[in-house]
Motif scaffolding. Structure first.
Motif, PDB file in Angstrom:
ATOM      1  N   GLN A 194      -8.703  -6.993  -8.772  1.00 57.14           N
ATOM      2  CA  GLN A 194      -8.784  -6.287 -10.014  1.00 57.14           C
ATOM      3  C   GLN A 194      -9.120  -7.047 -11.212  1.00 57.14           C
ATOM      4  O   GLN A 194      -9.294  -8.310 -11.074  1.00 57.14           O
ATOM      5  N   ILE A 195      -9.406  -6.566 -12.320  1.00 53.92           N
ATOM      6  CA  ILE A 195      -9.810  -6.922 -13.586  1.00 53.92           C
ATOM      7  C   ILE A 195      -8.748  -6.586 -14.566  1.00 53.92           C
ATOM      8  O   ILE A 195      -8.355  -5.539 -14.803  1.00 53.92           O
ATOM      9  N   GLU A 196      -7.640  -7.655 -15.292  1.00 49.77           N
ATOM     10  CA  GLU A 196      -6.711  -7.389 -15.840  1.00 49.77           C
ATOM     11  C   GLU A 196      -7.055  -7.310 -17.258  1.00 49.77           C
ATOM     12  O   GLU A 196      -8.204  -7.787 -17.812  1.00 49.77           O
ATOM     13  N   VAL A 197      -6.650  -6.583 -18.263  1.00 50.83           N
ATOM     14  CA  VAL A 197      -6.840  -6.399 -19.561  1.00 50.83           C
ATOM     15  C   VAL A 197      -5.568  -6.693 -20.476  1.00 50.83           C
ATOM     16  O   VAL A 197      -4.731  -6.528 -20.178  1.00 50.83           O
ATOM     17  N   TYR A 198      -6.090  -7.588 -21.414  1.00 46.61           N
ATOM     18  CA  TYR A 198      -5.092  -8.260 -22.185  1.00 46.61           C
ATOM     19  C   TYR A 198      -5.403  -7.463 -23.806  1.00 46.61           C
ATOM     20  O   TYR A 198      -6.724  -7.749 -24.100  1.00 46.61           O
ATOM     21  N   ARG A 199      -4.489  -7.949 -24.772  1.00 45.54           N
ATOM     22  CA  ARG A 199      -4.782  -7.379 -26.016  1.00 45.54           C
ATOM     23  C   ARG A 199      -4.208  -8.746 -26.732  1.00 45.54           C
ATOM     24  O   ARG A 199      -3.287  -9.361 -26.650  1.00 45.54           O
ATOM     25  N   PHE A 200      -5.150  -9.139 -27.687  1.00 43.24           N
ATOM     26  CA  PHE A 200      -4.913 -10.445 -28.311  1.00 43.24           C
ATOM     27  C   PHE A 200      -4.837 -10.025 -30.082  1.00 43.24           C
ATOM     28  O   PHE A 200      -5.891  -9.317 -30.525  1.00 43.24           O
ATOM     29  N   LEU A 224      -0.533 -12.765 -26.757  1.00 45.42           N
ATOM     30  CA  LEU A 224      -1.565 -12.259 -25.681  1.00 45.42           C
ATOM     31  C   LEU A 224      -0.438 -11.316 -24.968  1.00 45.42           C
ATOM     32  O   LEU A 224       0.725 -11.441 -24.652  1.00 45.42           O
ATOM     33  N   LYS A 225      -0.855  -9.952 -24.594  1.00 44.35           N
ATOM     34  CA  LYS A 225       0.099  -9.041 -24.119  1.00 44.35           C
ATOM     35  C   LYS A 225      -0.999  -8.176 -22.854  1.00 44.35           C
ATOM     36  O   LYS A 225      -1.918  -7.693 -23.343  1.00 44.35           O
ATOM     37  N   ARG A 226      -0.452  -8.256 -21.737  1.00 45.15           N
ATOM     38  CA  ARG A 226      -1.403  -7.608 -20.642  1.00 45.15           C
ATOM     39  C   ARG A 226      -0.896  -6.044 -20.947  1.00 45.15           C
ATOM     40  O   ARG A 226       0.164  -5.475 -21.059  1.00 45.15           O
ATOM     41  N   ASP A 227      -2.014  -5.309 -20.660  1.00 45.03           N
ATOM     42  CA  ASP A 227      -1.815  -3.792 -20.643  1.00 45.03           C
ATOM     43  C   ASP A 227      -2.360  -3.361 -19.306  1.00 45.03           C
ATOM     44  O   ASP A 227      -3.318  -3.174 -18.723  1.00 45.03           O
ATOM     45  N   GLU A 228      -1.174  -3.167 -18.628  1.00 40.04           N
ATOM     46  CA  GLU A 228      -1.229  -3.030 -17.104  1.00 40.04           C
ATOM     47  C   GLU A 228      -1.957  -1.743 -16.964  1.00 40.04           C
ATOM     48  O   GLU A 228      -2.453  -1.570 -15.773  1.00 40.04           O
ATOM     49  N   ALA A 229      -1.676  -0.711 -17.852  1.00 38.30           N
ATOM     50  CA  ALA A 229      -2.371   0.737 -17.409  1.00 38.30           C
ATOM     51  C   ALA A 229      -3.628   0.674 -17.444  1.00 38.30           C
ATOM     52  O   ALA A 229      -4.504   1.248 -17.212  1.00 38.30           O
ATOM     53  N   ALA A 270     -12.996 -14.970 -17.388  1.00 30.40           N
ATOM     54  CA  ALA A 270     -12.541 -14.245 -18.570  1.00 30.40           C
ATOM     55  C   ALA A 270     -13.593 -13.994 -19.671  1.00 30.40           C
ATOM     56  O   ALA A 270     -14.507 -14.721 -19.637  1.00 30.40           O
ATOM     57  N   LEU A 271     -13.584 -12.899 -20.459  1.00 29.81           N
ATOM     58  CA  LEU A 271     -14.461 -12.974 -21.689  1.00 29.81           C
ATOM     59  C   LEU A 271     -13.516 -12.087 -22.742  1.00 29.81           C
ATOM     60  O   LEU A 271     -12.690 -11.476 -22.660  1.00 29.81           O
ATOM     61  N   ARG A 327     -10.309  -8.676 -29.850  1.00 33.49           N
ATOM     62  CA  ARG A 327      -8.759  -8.225 -29.740  1.00 33.49           C
ATOM     63  C   ARG A 327      -8.440  -7.784 -28.315  1.00 33.49           C
ATOM     64  O   ARG A 327      -7.648  -7.568 -27.845  1.00 33.49           O
ATOM     65  N   THR A 328      -9.738  -7.892 -27.262  1.00 30.74           N
ATOM     66  CA  THR A 328      -9.384  -7.497 -25.974  1.00 30.74           C
ATOM     67  C   THR A 328      -9.975  -8.657 -24.884  1.00 30.74           C
ATOM     68  O   THR A 328     -11.027  -9.397 -25.565  1.00 30.74           O
ATOM     69  N   LEU A 329      -9.163  -9.042 -24.166  1.00 32.07           N
ATOM     70  CA  LEU A 329      -9.864  -9.911 -23.360  1.00 32.07           C
ATOM     71  C   LEU A 329      -9.896  -9.319 -21.702  1.00 32.07           C
ATOM     72  O   LEU A 329      -8.825  -8.406 -21.249  1.00 32.07           O
TER      73      LEU A 329
END
Length: 387
Positions: free
Chosen positions: A353-359, A364-369, A335-336, A342-344
């Motif tokens: 896949q690489i998941e994208v999260y907003r912080f 933390l909220k995952r942005d599946e799109a 992870a990074l 603001r983004t992980l």
């Protein structure tokens, strides 16, 4: 089209470090199959270059290069100016389709991030794993589990020259290595010995300086605080069993430890089963932990869970305070944080896949799109500021 790509590359070279650090490298293992999977699903190993300067993140380019997700997610190191990167591979695929130990270190030129190029292949020890480049870009080190060594390379003009080895005791099993911010010291993670071993640097001469610290059972990877006063690491086996106690069976509760390097004080925090990775935000305020949580096993196996966990802690020296926790995909690795934290990004191997999260500092909220799809299994990633 080519002229446009060239202009993009020139623009990246002109960026300040805080922005060029938004160029991410993901090492993807195409040969790794899970139990029951058909070997025909294998793909070529690769390294993807991801642009994190704008949202959502996107893949800029990719190059075929040896990679391995077996080992710590620290097998990628990006130079401070993002001009080149090093990627190690602890395993390779033999001609008869068997996975075997490897000692490969690939030098990847990032002058044109949309078209990364492997410009050199060097050799470390067998089971080449964690890799680090000093801030000056003149020295690199690779930890190798197979021969209990750390290979030292001089770096000049994006080329590596082996200049020696740090030989540890038998069964020390070094999995990671990191330079301290001062460039004159660092730490080796000796998983088999259960220690973080300090070293000093004089030119290209690297020497171990003492027995170091005992952070927990099976330490795995390590990161320094921005000021170099503290180190943070994961321990797959968590806290040691009390003296005289019967060793626990089955999955063990893993820990993160915060180490005060001056006093030697070690502060553990239990995080869950198999903490794969720990990474620090660029401003030093936050720490993210990737917890496997049994998600890579077969359904019904001991400790199985369909999801892993991505956790964020507020950092104050050796005090770690959890501020957010989100369920993740399965068999997640590295992870990074983006530079603004603001983004992980989180690599998850089962779904490739690489998941994208907003912080936002609280949740933390995952942005599946925004999910980034990868051909192989992503197993390590980094930017110029993560090592």
């Amino acid at each position: 089209m080519r002229r446009s790509v060239a202009l993009t590359a020139l623009a990246l070279l002109a960026l300040p470090a805080s922005l060029s650090a938004q160029i991410v490298l993901s090492a993807n293992d195409g040969k790794q199959v899970r139990p029951g999977e058909d070997p025909s699903t294998r793909t070529a190993d690769s390294v993807s270059v991801i642009d994190l300067r704008s949202y959502p993140p996107r893949v800029l380019g990719q190059v075929a290069a040896p990679a391995s997700m077996i080992g710590p997610p620290a097998s990628v190191a990006v130079a401070r100016d993002s001009g080149f990167a090093l990627v190690t591979a602890a395993q390779s695929l033999s001609a008869d389709g068997k996975v075997e130990p490897a000692m490969t270190v690939s030098v990847i030129d990032l002058a044109d991030p949309a078209h990364p190029t492997v410009v050199q292949t060097a050799q470390a020890g067998p089971g080449a794993s964690g890799v680090a480049i000093n801030r000056a870009g003149t020295l690199a080190m690779v930890a190798s589990t197979g021969d209990d060594s750390v290979t030292v390379f001089a770096v000049q003009g994006k080329r590596l020259t082996s200049v020696g080895k740090v030989q540890l005791a038998a069964k020390a099993r070094p999995t990671d290595v990191a330079f301290a911010p001062d460039g004159a010291t660092g730490l080796i993670v000796a998983q088999g010995a259960g220690r973080l071993i300090p070293f000093t640097i004089s030119g290209t001469d690297v020497k171990v300086t003492g027995e170091g610290f005992a952070p927990g059972v099976q330490p795995y990877g390590v990161s320094f605080s921005a000021d170099g006063r503290f180190a943070y690491n994961t321990n797959l086996g968590g806290n040691p069993d009390p003296a005289g106690a019967t060793p626990a069976r089955g999955p063990r509760m893993g820990t993160i430890t915060a180490v005060n390097l001056a006093s030697g004080a070690v502060t553990p925090v239990e995080v869950g089963y198999t903490p794969e990775h720990v990474t620090i935000s660029a401003d030093g305020r936050y720490l993210a932990a990737v917890v496997h949580n049994g998600s890579g096993g077969a359904p019904g196996s001991p400790g199985y869970n369909p999801n892993g966990s991505l956790q964020v802690y507020r950092v104050a020296g050796t005090k770690l305070t959890k501020v957010a926790d989100a369920p993740s995909g399965a068999w997640c690795q590295g992870a990074l944080f983006s530079t603004d934290a603001r983004t992980l990004l989180l690599q998850c191997a089962v779904a490739r896949q690489i998941e994208v999260y907003r912080f936002d500092g609280k949740s933390l909220k995952r942005d599946e799109a925004a999910t980034i799809r990868i051909d192989g299994r992503p197993g390590a990633l980094g930017t110029a500021l993560t090592r």
